[in-house]
Scaffold this active site. Structure first.
Site: not given
Ligand code: BES
Ligand code: ZN
Length: 619
Positions: A289, A313-314, A317, A336, A393, A401
């Site tokens: 995002e 989703h993005e 954010h 999330e 991470d 989520y």
């Molecule tokens: N911000 C996250 C990606 C993220 C989370 C990067 C934690 C690094 C550490 C992003 O908004 C996200 O949640 N992406 C998901 C997609 C979503 C539709 C659930 C993904 O990348 O799968």
């Molecule tokens: Zn996200």
């Protein structure tokens, strides 16, 4: 007996509540972030003027970060986070007086603290530095790894704590700053950032950027490549390599409608434009995002708009995360969980109730699977996390989520949609451009919604959702007409229903994914062959179907899919797909050898945040 139970309950509830209150006090007094060396209560960054020179030959960026700072405590030191950076020189003030600085011993997760000597008059600290060719936030792609095969490509991924590998910064989501940047790249390439962006190539490879809203460091982003722009409507558009541009514009045609839907629910979109960049397929996430410029994996370009909830989703954010931000990564669910909730509200507004219902039912399914899988790590199934001493991470999974979503759904169900919508809208308004802890959110919720309604507060059980492992007793029951039908069909398989009957009755992506996920463990490789003859899942080009089907194929040793699995994980770097697939392959000695053989060739194509994890799986 009844009375005794009642008393006991009261005692437990009030203990729980005073625990919550203590936590609140604690957090307000010392909102410290276990993943940053910075000491914002002493000296704090406010604005960044960044100069970057991007060198594809050496895979390095030469940078000059000029920080405007606040020093209310009259501290004699300001602390920045760095990792893998070569610090060349540091100065203070407009006259650029040399400052003394020191770098702490390297921590394997946090990197090094850069401590710069200042006095109470210092308003500006300037750091000259160079990044390392294997900086964890950066992926440098050779021309061969791009769609066009002619030009190199660079992109960043700063979340959670990798901004410090390309910018010396106070890398905590609780610290915000505005920025301007001047970026020099090889002529003929376009540069983009999480800021106001160019729509055309410059003649000399020089670009300037401006982000006038204060953002945390994890939202710093840069992409450089043979990139073109195509408008969708007046405030939305897509960026991609020319080969991918039309496909992306088709897929994301509803972006403008989504922004409108989100605005009418949660208040104005505060960021100006909303554009999406589609980087090459090694992008390690589904989406990121980055403000004004979401990065979105090409694996959602299904050709039929079936995976656009990722954009919802993005975009969501832009309220939950970028506007109101989790104060530390222990509060990740505030980013999330809220975003997943808003995502589904946008989907409902643009595509209808049944589409949202299917995604919610699938979400519940993923949540149950995750909780089951994490049986031995129950701590990570709480919403409020304790990631001190860990790589953030490693602590982030579906829980933030989906459990976050279902908690908010529980509140919505209890207070009613109208009241909950008004609450959320005011929450974003009142906390705009602030970072917030879980404890402060809970007290905000209490003050603004629940204190007037003690009965509802007891029904909702906030403390159970947030601080307890697993799922609370009041987990909402959810259903969707179309997925109920799939359930009935799959249950009928033992009573004469044939796969060909199912084929006739299901058509949408969600139904297909749900169907694959519902197939009984007893399924045989022969039955998979029968299904494949009807549905052609092995040859599907929809990444969600490919993923679910290939996982099943690995579990049931369905060899016809093997060449396709190899191709899929060799060309896609999205963690959500490649990590479970490699893990499943590595679960048998023979499979592990096969995985290692594929990985030897594929590894150079992955982003550091993907290959670091896969290295561990296959070691
Ligand atoms: N911000 C996250 C990606 C993220 C989370 C990067 C934690 C690094 C550490 C992003 O908004 C996200 O949640 N992406 C998901 C997609 C979503 C539709 C659930 C993904 O990348 O799968
Ligand atoms: Zn996200």
């Amino acid at each position: 007996m009844k009375n005794f139970c009642f008393l006991l309950c009261l005692v437990i509830v009030s203990c729980q509540q005073s625990k919550v209150q203590n936590k609140v006090a604690e957090q307000i007094a010392a909102p410290s972030d276990p993943h940053s060396y910075s000491r914002p209560e002493q000296a704090l960054v406010k604005h960044l003027d960044l100069q970057l020179n991007v060198n594809f030959g050496s895979k390095t960026i030469d940078g000059k970060a000029e920080w405007q700072i606040d020093n209310p405590a009259k501290a004699d030191t300001i602390v920045f986070d760095t990792r893998q950076l070569k610090i060349i020189k540091v100065t203070v003030g407009d006259a650029q007086k040399r400052a003394s600085f020191n770098l702490s011993k390297e921590d394997p997760v946090l990197g090094q603290a850069l401590k710069v000597k200042i006095d109470s008059t210092v308003k500006k600290v300037t750091i000259w530095y160079r990044t390392s060719p294997d900086a964890y936030a950066l992926q440098w792609l050779n021309p061969a790894q791009t769609a066009g095969k002619k030009h190199p490509f660079l992109f960043t991924q700063s979340q959670a704590i990798l901004a410090r590998t390309w910018i010396p910064c106070q890398d905590s989501p609780g610290i915000r700053f505005t920025y301007n940047a001047a970026v020099k790249v090889p002529g003929s390439l376009l540069a983009l950032m999480s800021a106001e962006n160019p729509q055309q190539l410059s003649a000399d490879g020089k670009y300037t950027f401006k982000q006038s809203n204060p953002i945390p460091a994890y939202l710093m982003a840069l992409a450089v490549g043979n990139i073109r722009f195509k408008a969708i409507d007046a405030r939305t558009g897509v960026y991609a390599e020319p080969q991918t541009l039309e496909k992306a514009a088709y897929e994301f045609a509803d972006m403008g409608k989504m922004v409108n839907a989100a605005e009418s629910l949660y208040g104005p979109y505060r960021w100006g434009r909303y554009d999406v960049l589609v980087p090459p397929p090694s992008f390690p996430f589904g989406g990121m995002e980055n403000p004004m410029l979401t990065f979105a994996t090409p694996t959602v370009l299904a050709g039929d708009r079936s995976l656009v909830s990722l954009i919802a989703h993005e975009l969501a954010h832009s309220w939950s995360g970028n506007l109101v931000t989790n104060a530390t990564w222990n509060d990740f669910w505030l980013n999330e969980g809220f975003t997943t909730y808003i995502e589904r509200r946008i989907i409902e507004a643009v595509y209808g109730k049944e589409e949202a219902a299917m995604q919610i039912v699938l979400g519940a399914r993923y949540l149950n699977e995750t909780i089951e899988r994490m049986g031995n790590q129950r701590d990570l199934t709480r919403l409020k996390l304790d990631l001190k001493g860990k790589d953030p991470d490693d602590g982030m999974n579906d829980i933030a989520y989906e459990k976050g979503f279902f908690f908010l759904k529980t509140v919505e169900n209890a207070v009613g949609r109208e009241e909950f919508d008004a609450f959320l809208k005011a929450y974003f308004e009142q906390n705009a451009f602030k970072s917030i802890t879980t404890e402060r959110f809970i007290s905000y919720l209490d003050r603004n919604l629940l204190s007037r309604q003690p009965k509802l507060r007891a029904d909702i059980k906030t403390g159970d959702w947030v601080y307890k492992a697993g799922l609370p007793s009041n987990m909402p029951v959810v259903s969707s007409e179309k997925l109920d039908k799939v359930d009935t069909l799959v249950n009928g398989l033992s009573k004469g229903v044939k796969f060909s009957d199912i084929k006739k009755q299901i058509s949408s992506l969600n139904e297909k994914v749900y169907f694959i996920k519902s197939l009984p463990d007893s399924i045989t490789a022969q039955q998979m062959k029968d299904i494949d003859r009807l549905f052609a899942f092995t040859e599907s080009t929809n990444s969600e179907i490919q993923f679910e089907w290939y996982m099943l194929a690995l579990k049931h040793d369905y060899k016809a899919a093997h060449p396709y699995i190899e191709k899929f994980i060799s060309s896609v770097g999205r963690r959500k797909f490649v990590i479970p697939l490699y893990t499943q392959m590595a679960s048998t000695p023979q499979g592990k050898l096969w995985a290692a053989r594929i990985y030897a060739k594929a590894r150079p194509g992955y982003h550091p945040v993907a290959y670091q994890t896969i290295d561990e799986i296959l070691k």
